[in-house]
Design a protein around this motif. Structure first.
Motif, PDB file in Angstrom:
ATOM      1  N   MET A 155       0.016  -2.206   5.085  1.00  0.00           N
ATOM      2  CA  MET A 155      -0.208  -0.760   4.954  1.00  0.00           C
ATOM      3  C   MET A 155      -0.221  -0.332   3.496  1.00  0.00           C
ATOM      4  O   MET A 155      -0.982   0.568   3.104  1.00  0.00           O
ATOM      5  CB  MET A 155       0.864   0.004   5.726  1.00  0.00           C
ATOM      6  CG  MET A 155       0.728  -0.082   7.240  1.00  0.00           C
ATOM      7  SD  MET A 155       2.020   0.838   8.088  1.00  0.00           S
ATOM      8  CE  MET A 155       1.563   0.573   9.795  1.00  0.00           C
ATOM      9  N   TYR A 158      -3.584  -1.308   2.244  1.00  0.00           N
ATOM     10  CA  TYR A 158      -4.629  -0.423   2.784  1.00  0.00           C
ATOM     11  C   TYR A 158      -4.669   0.902   2.008  1.00  0.00           C
ATOM     12  O   TYR A 158      -5.752   1.390   1.655  1.00  0.00           O
ATOM     13  CB  TYR A 158      -4.371  -0.143   4.265  1.00  0.00           C
ATOM     14  CG  TYR A 158      -5.509   0.590   4.948  1.00  0.00           C
ATOM     15  CD1 TYR A 158      -6.384  -0.100   5.779  1.00  0.00           C
ATOM     16  CD2 TYR A 158      -5.738   1.947   4.760  1.00  0.00           C
ATOM     17  CE1 TYR A 158      -7.444   0.548   6.398  1.00  0.00           C
ATOM     18  CE2 TYR A 158      -6.788   2.607   5.365  1.00  0.00           C
ATOM     19  CZ  TYR A 158      -7.640   1.910   6.182  1.00  0.00           C
ATOM     20  OH  TYR A 158      -8.701   2.558   6.781  1.00  0.00           O
ATOM     21  N   ALA A 159      -3.495   1.472   1.749  1.00  0.00           N
ATOM     22  CA  ALA A 159      -3.443   2.752   1.034  1.00  0.00           C
ATOM     23  C   ALA A 159      -4.013   2.636  -0.375  1.00  0.00           C
ATOM     24  O   ALA A 159      -4.540   3.620  -0.922  1.00  0.00           O
ATOM     25  CB  ALA A 159      -2.001   3.260   0.975  1.00  0.00           C
ATOM     26  N   VAL A 165      -5.546   8.174   2.515  1.00  0.00           N
ATOM     27  CA  VAL A 165      -4.274   8.024   3.227  1.00  0.00           C
ATOM     28  C   VAL A 165      -3.192   7.606   2.241  1.00  0.00           C
ATOM     29  O   VAL A 165      -3.464   6.989   1.219  1.00  0.00           O
ATOM     30  CB  VAL A 165      -4.372   6.973   4.359  1.00  0.00           C
ATOM     31  CG1 VAL A 165      -5.300   7.441   5.448  1.00  0.00           C
ATOM     32  CG2 VAL A 165      -4.826   5.624   3.817  1.00  0.00           C
ATOM     33  N   LEU A 170       0.968   6.178   6.605  1.00  0.00           N
ATOM     34  CA  LEU A 170       0.734   4.976   7.406  1.00  0.00           C
ATOM     35  C   LEU A 170       2.037   4.421   7.965  1.00  0.00           C
ATOM     36  O   LEU A 170       2.070   3.939   9.104  1.00  0.00           O
ATOM     37  CB  LEU A 170       0.032   3.909   6.556  1.00  0.00           C
ATOM     38  CG  LEU A 170      -1.403   4.225   6.136  1.00  0.00           C
ATOM     39  CD1 LEU A 170      -1.999   3.062   5.359  1.00  0.00           C
ATOM     40  CD2 LEU A 170      -2.278   4.556   7.340  1.00  0.00           C
ATOM     41  N   ILE A 356      -6.150   8.378   9.052  1.00  0.00           N
ATOM     42  CA  ILE A 356      -4.956   7.696   9.545  1.00  0.00           C
ATOM     43  C   ILE A 356      -5.281   6.951  10.835  1.00  0.00           C
ATOM     44  O   ILE A 356      -4.875   5.801  11.036  1.00  0.00           O
ATOM     45  CB  ILE A 356      -3.814   8.701   9.773  1.00  0.00           C
ATOM     46  CG1 ILE A 356      -3.421   9.375   8.449  1.00  0.00           C
ATOM     47  CG2 ILE A 356      -2.604   8.011  10.387  1.00  0.00           C
ATOM     48  CD1 ILE A 356      -2.377  10.469   8.608  1.00  0.00           C
ATOM     49  N   ALA A 359      -7.313   3.928   9.976  1.00  0.00           N
ATOM     50  CA  ALA A 359      -6.481   2.915   9.327  1.00  0.00           C
ATOM     51  C   ALA A 359      -5.702   2.103  10.354  1.00  0.00           C
ATOM     52  O   ALA A 359      -5.631   0.868  10.270  1.00  0.00           O
ATOM     53  CB  ALA A 359      -5.521   3.581   8.340  1.00  0.00           C
ATOM     54  N   MET A 360      -5.116   2.757  11.348  1.00  0.00           N
ATOM     55  CA  MET A 360      -4.328   2.038  12.340  1.00  0.00           C
ATOM     56  C   MET A 360      -5.207   1.147  13.208  1.00  0.00           C
ATOM     57  O   MET A 360      -4.803   0.044  13.593  1.00  0.00           O
ATOM     58  CB  MET A 360      -3.554   3.031  13.210  1.00  0.00           C
ATOM     59  CG  MET A 360      -2.448   3.774  12.477  1.00  0.00           C
ATOM     60  SD  MET A 360      -1.334   2.699  11.543  1.00  0.00           S
ATOM     61  CE  MET A 360      -0.775   1.584  12.831  1.00  0.00           C
ATOM     62  N   SER A 418      -1.860   7.566  16.935  1.00  0.00           N
ATOM     63  CA  SER A 418      -1.680   7.213  15.528  1.00  0.00           C
ATOM     64  C   SER A 418      -1.401   8.417  14.648  1.00  0.00           C
ATOM     65  O   SER A 418      -0.690   8.302  13.647  1.00  0.00           O
ATOM     66  CB  SER A 418      -2.941   6.499  15.006  1.00  0.00           C
ATOM     67  OG  SER A 418      -3.237   5.357  15.753  1.00  0.00           O
TER      68      SER A 418
END
Length: 428
Positions: A155, A158-159, A165, A170, A356, A359-360, A418
């Motif tokens: 996470m 990813y951010a 995000v 996350l 978000i 992303a999940m 999410s």
């Protein structure tokens, strides 16, 4: 240049070269054979991939997890989980699921969960009469909750790839999907235990024993609460939270549980350093790999092609799921995020998909690749620690993969799973 990059990467991965080196060598081939860029440009991009202040959270969270493990936290969480579910039919299977879910709130790594508490649970289940291959499959299928429930290394990465995000958003978003995964694995365990008559522990803990065990486990269970609570209250950033986690883990292991020995620290620091180095090498090489794709215009071309298809938001999510399920079979989650998120996230944003939510879906989808053959790294780790042949492990994994597919569909078609928690807490 992109063609050379992708063909060489696929070829190197097919012959079994480690992911980090496959990405690096393929990038080198693309720069040398398909462009006029000097080789120092690749070195510059590799360095820039790890030259990030938020990325400092990764080694500290890894160190915090190692300190907690060195402080006998695994045994504490196993006892805490077993007192609630150990006496039921398939009780050790439930204990496996619950303990790995709790431990994921500390480690942030599926591999660490499988190699640590997971290996202990496999031995316990084997001694209690469970099929060893089934115990290994349950462990591998449940361990992927590690990158979903915070703190999560993937996470953080990813951010860094998608500025829409934040790490805090996350982290909060991962709770409900993580618990949903645990519930799905428990449901499969119930079905298999009923069919095979896996009995639970006949000894039922008294309320006094439960209170004592819960009190002893409470300091360990408070770590995710302190991290998320402190970040939401504005006391510290995610990077600072990782340092807080290290000091908290040290205090728990040395002075609360009193099981962490000073002489064990060199080994703990050594393991943390090796794991951090492996993660940063992957990140650096992935950044150079993604740079070649960007320079060659592949992300823009792909975005324009998807826009021309006039897909709806849901149609795009379905297409992304299919693509990521195939892609995740051959590459690990970290490089997958580094390479694909800069390409796919802007398209998702243009279609009005909550960042978000997207992303999940991406994180869970790529994490599933860790338990899908032939490359699934989590399968090899679990097979190694359990001494179960990979073929037997894969056969027992089938019902768990079905459950994961159902959960992925729920996350895809029901965005609130999410987004509700982070939006309720003010993350946008």
């Amino acid at each position: 240049m992109s063609l050379i990059l992708l063909l060489s990467a696929c070829g190197l991965l097919a012959i079994g070269m480690p992911v980090a080196f496959a990405l690096g060598v393929s990038t080198l081939c693309a720069v040398m054979l398909g462009s006029d860029f000097p080789l120092i440009a690749m070195l510059k991009q590799t360095y820039e991939g790890v030259d990030s202040f938020p990325l400092m959270a990764v080694p500290f969270f890894i160190l915090a997890a190692e300190l907690m493990s060195g402080g006998s936290l695994t045994e504490v969480l196993l006892k805490f989980a077993a007192q609630f579910v150990g006496h039921r039919r398939g009780g050790l299977g439930y204990t496996n699921v619950v303990s790995l879910t709790f431990f994921s709130g500390i480690s942030g790594s599926a591999l660490a969960d499988a190699a640590g508490p997971g290996s202990m649970m496999i031995r316990m289940m084997d001694k209690a009469g469970y099929d060893r291959a089934y115990a290994a499959a349950l462990t591998a299928a449940t361990a992927i909750v590690g990158p979903i429930i915070p703190p999560s290394i993937i996470m953080i990465i990813y951010a860094l790839q998608d500025e829409r995000v934040s790490v805090g958003a996350l982290f909060v978003a991962g709770f409900i999907p993580g618990l949903l995964i645990a519930a799905g694995m428990a449901a499969v365990n119930w079905r298999v235990s009923t069919q095979r008559n896996y009995r639970g522990d006949e000894d039922v803990a008294t309320w006094q024993d439960k209170l004592q065990t819960t009190w002893r486990a409470l300091p360990a269970l408070m770590l995710p609460v302190i991290i998320l609570g402190g970040m939401r209250a504005g006391w510290f950033t995610p990077t600072e939270a990782s340092v807080v986690a290290v000091f908290y883990a040290l205090v728990c292991g040395k002075w609360i549980y009193r099981t962490l020995r000073w002489e064990a620290l060199p080994d703990i620091l050594s393991r943390s350093s090796l794991l951090t180095a492996s993660v940063l090498i992957i990140i650096g090489m992935s950044n150079a790999f993604a740079w070649v794709l960007t320079v060659d215009g592949l992300p823009l071309t792909l975005a324009e092609w998807m826009a021309a298809q006039q897909l709806s938001a849901m149609g795009f999510l379905i297409a992304v799921n299919i693509f990521l399920l195939i892609f995740g079979i051959f590459i690990e989650p970290l490089p997958g995020v580094m390479v694909l998120v800069p390409i796919l996230a802007p398209v998702a944003a243009k279609l009005g998909i909550d960042p978000i939510h997207f992303a999940m879906v991406v994180i869970f989808n790529l994490t599933l690749g860790m338990i899908t053959p032939p490359v699934g790294g989590l399968l090899f780790v679990t097979s190694n620690v359990s001494k179960v042949p990979l073929a037997a492990l894969t056969r027992e994994l089938k019902p768990f993969l079905v459950a994961h597919a159902v959960i992925l569909a729920l996350l895809t078609f029901w965005p609130g799973l999410s987004t509700w928690a982070p939006h309720a807490l003010g993350f946008q």
